[in-house]
Design a protein around this motif. Structure first.
Motif, PDB file in Angstrom:
ATOM      1  N   LEU A 140       0.760  -1.095   0.089  1.00 65.86           N
ATOM      2  CA  LEU A 140      -0.050  -0.013  -0.032  1.00 65.86           C
ATOM      3  C   LEU A 140       0.880   1.111  -0.061  1.00 65.86           C
ATOM      4  CD1 LEU A 140      -2.795  -1.145   2.565  1.00 65.86           C
ATOM      5  CD2 LEU A 140      -2.984  -0.619   0.132  1.00 65.86           C
ATOM      6  N   ARG A 141       1.996   1.271   0.736  1.00 68.88           N
ATOM      7  CA  ARG A 141       2.978   2.214   0.625  1.00 68.88           C
ATOM      8  C   ARG A 141       3.578   2.476  -0.610  1.00 68.88           C
ATOM      9  NH1 ARG A 141       5.536   1.938   6.687  1.00 68.88           N
ATOM     10  NH2 ARG A 141       3.847   2.934   8.046  1.00 68.88           N
ATOM     11  N   SER A 142       3.916   1.534  -1.434  1.00 66.52           N
ATOM     12  CA  SER A 142       4.409   1.522  -2.625  1.00 66.52           C
ATOM     13  C   SER A 142       3.524   2.134  -3.649  1.00 66.52           C
ATOM     14  CB  SER A 142       5.140   0.467  -3.182  1.00 66.52           C
ATOM     15  OG  SER A 142       4.116  -0.602  -3.458  1.00 66.52           O
ATOM     16  N   LEU A 143       2.260   1.818  -3.531  1.00 64.50           N
ATOM     17  CA  LEU A 143       1.241   2.417  -4.362  1.00 64.50           C
ATOM     18  C   LEU A 143       1.191   4.001  -4.055  1.00 64.50           C
ATOM     19  CD1 LEU A 143      -2.207  -0.060  -4.038  1.00 64.50           C
ATOM     20  CD2 LEU A 143      -0.755   0.767  -6.227  1.00 64.50           C
ATOM     21  N   ARG A 144       1.123   4.221  -2.811  1.00 65.09           N
ATOM     22  CA  ARG A 144       0.867   5.678  -2.384  1.00 65.09           C
ATOM     23  C   ARG A 144       2.176   6.342  -3.109  1.00 65.09           C
ATOM     24  NH1 ARG A 144       2.519   6.820   3.117  1.00 65.09           N
ATOM     25  NH2 ARG A 144       4.550   6.352   2.235  1.00 65.09           N
ATOM     26  N   ASP A 145       3.339   6.013  -2.957  1.00 70.79           N
ATOM     27  CA  ASP A 145       4.741   6.472  -3.238  1.00 70.79           C
ATOM     28  C   ASP A 145       4.638   6.611  -4.753  1.00 70.79           C
ATOM     29  OD1 ASP A 145       5.478   6.740  -0.527  1.00 70.79           O
ATOM     30  OD2 ASP A 145       6.946   4.903  -0.778  1.00 70.79           O
ATOM     31  N   TYR A 146       4.358   5.672  -5.604  1.00 65.34           N
ATOM     32  CA  TYR A 146       4.142   5.651  -6.989  1.00 65.34           C
ATOM     33  C   TYR A 146       3.114   6.741  -7.469  1.00 65.34           C
ATOM     34  CZ  TYR A 146       7.133   1.571  -7.125  1.00 65.34           C
ATOM     35  OH  TYR A 146       8.315   0.834  -7.097  1.00 65.34           O
ATOM     36  N   ASP A 147       2.025   6.723  -6.834  1.00 64.84           N
ATOM     37  CA  ASP A 147       0.653   7.610  -7.222  1.00 64.84           C
ATOM     38  C   ASP A 147       1.498   9.173  -7.140  1.00 64.84           C
ATOM     39  OD1 ASP A 147      -1.761   8.497  -7.807  1.00 64.84           O
ATOM     40  OD2 ASP A 147      -1.713   9.075  -5.643  1.00 64.84           O
ATOM     41  N   LEU A 148       2.223   9.364  -5.860  1.00 64.48           N
ATOM     42  CA  LEU A 148       2.677  10.705  -5.897  1.00 64.48           C
ATOM     43  C   LEU A 148       3.640  11.184  -6.643  1.00 64.48           C
ATOM     44  CD1 LEU A 148       2.941  10.557  -1.876  1.00 64.48           C
ATOM     45  CD2 LEU A 148       1.181  11.721  -3.177  1.00 64.48           C
ATOM     46  N   SER A 149       4.507  10.069  -7.136  1.00 62.10           N
ATOM     47  CA  SER A 149       5.744  10.505  -8.047  1.00 62.10           C
ATOM     48  C   SER A 149       4.902  10.741  -9.402  1.00 62.10           C
ATOM     49  CB  SER A 149       6.349   8.939  -8.107  1.00 62.10           C
ATOM     50  OG  SER A 149       7.427   9.317  -9.104  1.00 62.10           O
ATOM     51  N   LYS A 181      -9.653   8.474 -17.312  1.00 56.45           N
ATOM     52  CA  LYS A 181      -9.223   7.444 -17.532  1.00 56.45           C
ATOM     53  C   LYS A 181      -7.735   7.683 -18.154  1.00 56.45           C
ATOM     54  CE  LYS A 181     -13.007   4.296 -17.322  1.00 56.45           C
ATOM     55  NZ  LYS A 181     -13.151   3.376 -16.760  1.00 56.45           N
ATOM     56  N   ASP A 182      -7.422   8.758 -18.756  1.00 55.84           N
ATOM     57  CA  ASP A 182      -6.353   9.217 -19.368  1.00 55.84           C
ATOM     58  C   ASP A 182      -5.395  10.165 -18.703  1.00 55.84           C
ATOM     59  OD1 ASP A 182      -8.033  11.282 -19.396  1.00 55.84           O
ATOM     60  OD2 ASP A 182      -7.487  11.868 -21.599  1.00 55.84           O
ATOM     61  N   GLY A 183      -5.456  10.173 -17.323  1.00 52.42           N
ATOM     62  CA  GLY A 183      -4.837  10.693 -16.479  1.00 52.42           C
ATOM     63  C   GLY A 183      -3.737  10.141 -15.702  1.00 52.42           C
ATOM     64  N   ALA A 184      -2.895  10.898 -15.222  1.00 49.34           N
ATOM     65  CA  ALA A 184      -1.857  10.175 -14.286  1.00 49.34           C
ATOM     66  C   ALA A 184      -2.437   9.209 -13.073  1.00 49.34           C
ATOM     67  CB  ALA A 184      -0.602  11.025 -13.951  1.00 49.34           C
ATOM     68  N   THR A 185      -3.497   9.834 -12.526  1.00 52.63           N
ATOM     69  CA  THR A 185      -3.907   9.042 -11.366  1.00 52.63           C
ATOM     70  C   THR A 185      -4.757   7.911 -11.623  1.00 52.63           C
ATOM     71  OG1 THR A 185      -5.740  10.449 -11.676  1.00 52.63           O
ATOM     72  CG2 THR A 185      -4.244  11.206 -10.121  1.00 52.63           C
ATOM     73  N   GLN A 186      -5.046   7.591 -12.848  1.00 51.81           N
ATOM     74  CA  GLN A 186      -5.837   6.464 -13.175  1.00 51.81           C
ATOM     75  C   GLN A 186      -4.785   5.090 -13.174  1.00 51.81           C
ATOM     76  OE1 GLN A 186      -8.945   5.897 -14.063  1.00 51.81           O
ATOM     77  NE2 GLN A 186      -8.699   3.712 -14.158  1.00 51.81           N
ATOM     78  N   VAL A 187      -3.830   5.281 -13.141  1.00 50.72           N
ATOM     79  CA  VAL A 187      -2.767   4.240 -12.985  1.00 50.72           C
ATOM     80  C   VAL A 187      -3.000   3.684 -11.433  1.00 50.72           C
ATOM     81  CG1 VAL A 187      -0.577   3.331 -12.702  1.00 50.72           C
ATOM     82  CG2 VAL A 187      -1.157   5.037 -14.738  1.00 50.72           C
ATOM     83  N   THR A 188      -3.074   4.350 -10.687  1.00 52.93           N
ATOM     84  CA  THR A 188      -3.087   3.991  -9.298  1.00 52.93           C
ATOM     85  C   THR A 188      -4.619   3.325  -9.089  1.00 52.93           C
ATOM     86  OG1 THR A 188      -2.084   5.690  -8.449  1.00 52.93           O
ATOM     87  CG2 THR A 188      -3.479   4.800  -6.753  1.00 52.93           C
ATOM     88  N   ARG A 189      -5.603   3.924  -9.875  1.00 57.46           N
ATOM     89  CA  ARG A 189      -7.053   3.011  -9.446  1.00 57.46           C
ATOM     90  C   ARG A 189      -6.842   1.843 -10.096  1.00 57.46           C
ATOM     91  NH1 ARG A 189      -8.756   8.471 -10.201  1.00 57.46           N
ATOM     92  NH2 ARG A 189      -8.849   8.548 -12.292  1.00 57.46           N
ATOM     93  N   ASN A 190      -6.118   1.478 -11.257  1.00 59.19           N
ATOM     94  CA  ASN A 190      -6.098   0.475 -11.975  1.00 59.19           C
ATOM     95  C   ASN A 190      -5.371  -0.552 -11.150  1.00 59.19           C
ATOM     96  OD1 ASN A 190      -7.405   1.429 -14.347  1.00 59.19           O
ATOM     97  ND2 ASN A 190      -5.409   1.824 -15.512  1.00 59.19           N
ATOM     98  N   ASN A 191      -4.439  -0.130 -10.105  1.00 54.51           N
ATOM     99  CA  ASN A 191      -3.531  -1.110  -9.403  1.00 54.51           C
ATOM    100  C   ASN A 191      -4.443  -1.466  -8.005  1.00 54.51           C
ATOM    101  OD1 ASN A 191      -1.381  -1.188 -11.163  1.00 54.51           O
ATOM    102  ND2 ASN A 191      -0.484   0.342 -10.355  1.00 54.51           N
ATOM    103  N   ILE A 192      -5.204  -0.823  -7.762  1.00 49.95           N
ATOM    104  CA  ILE A 192      -5.961  -1.033  -6.424  1.00 49.95           C
ATOM    105  C   ILE A 192      -6.821  -2.160  -6.737  1.00 49.95           C
ATOM    106  CG2 ILE A 192      -7.658  -0.308  -4.652  1.00 49.95           C
ATOM    107  CD1 ILE A 192      -6.409   2.219  -5.148  1.00 49.95           C
TER     108      ILE A 192
END
Length: 192
Positions: A140-149, A181-192
């Motif tokens: 979960l922390r790595s998801l957060r860190d990648y999302d912020l990055s 779905k075309d934004g940087a934040t979508q990647v996190t939603r896909n990984n959850i």
């Protein structure tokens, strides 16, 4: 009349459906908190950059700090349940799982036997062990860190390319026509 194996299979399937629903609840809680933060990120980007295309580096650094703080707070809110227990500390769920399995097995078995329950310390030890190289907490922390990055990179790229504030918002949160779905934040939603 069903056999013990058929009843056990039915009980197992019902329980699996329950666990999938619980998983959906946790995923939705995280996604809802992150989605809510995107509204504030959009507002911060638009307010900070405005129409000034000659915004300086100091303004960008302050903006990044503000946006990342908004998202970090969303992650903190998302990673605890209703009683502020971290989501990775699921010892209650593990205890219920064990009890359910023991009760189902002993109830449906044609042979009389009993099963020993794990202690709370044993469950805590099992939960803290890595699965596929990471503990749940680390994952979960790595998801957060990648999302912020990803958010930080999207803002920096947009800023460096001279994008308008609206274009930077779309780069981070995605376009409304594609429902983000075309934004940087979508990647996190896909990984959850």
């Amino acid at each position: 009349m069903k056999t013990a194996n058929e009843e056990f299979l039915d009980a197992t399937i019902r329980h699996q459906v329950y666990l999938l629903k619980q998983s959906g609840v946790v995923s939705n809680r995280i996604i809802d908190a992150l989605n809510e933060s995107e509204r504030f990120i959009s507002q911060a980007l638009n307010d900070s950059l405005g129409d000034d295309t000659d915004a300086n580096l100091r303004k960008l650094k302050a903006l990044l700090a503000l946006v990342l703080d908004i998202r970090q707070k969303a992650w903190e809110q998302a990673l605890v349940d209703d009683d502020d227990t971290p989501l990775w500390a699921w010892s209650d769920l593990a205890q219920r799982e064990q009890t359910l399995f023991n009760n189902t097995t002993t109830r449906l078995s044609p042979v009389d036997f009993s099963l020993a329950n794990l202690t709370a310390a044993q469950i805590k030890e099992i939960i803290s062990r890595p699965f596929v190289g990471q503990t749940t907490k680390d994952w979960l922390r790595s998801l957060r860190d990648y999302d912020l990055s990803r958010i930080k990179q999207a803002i920096k790229i947009g800023f460096a390319q001279g994008d308008s504030p609206g274009a930077i918002v779309r780069r981070v949160n995605g376009t409304s026509s594609l429902k983000g779905k075309d934004g940087a934040t979508q990647v996190t939603r896909n990984n959850i």
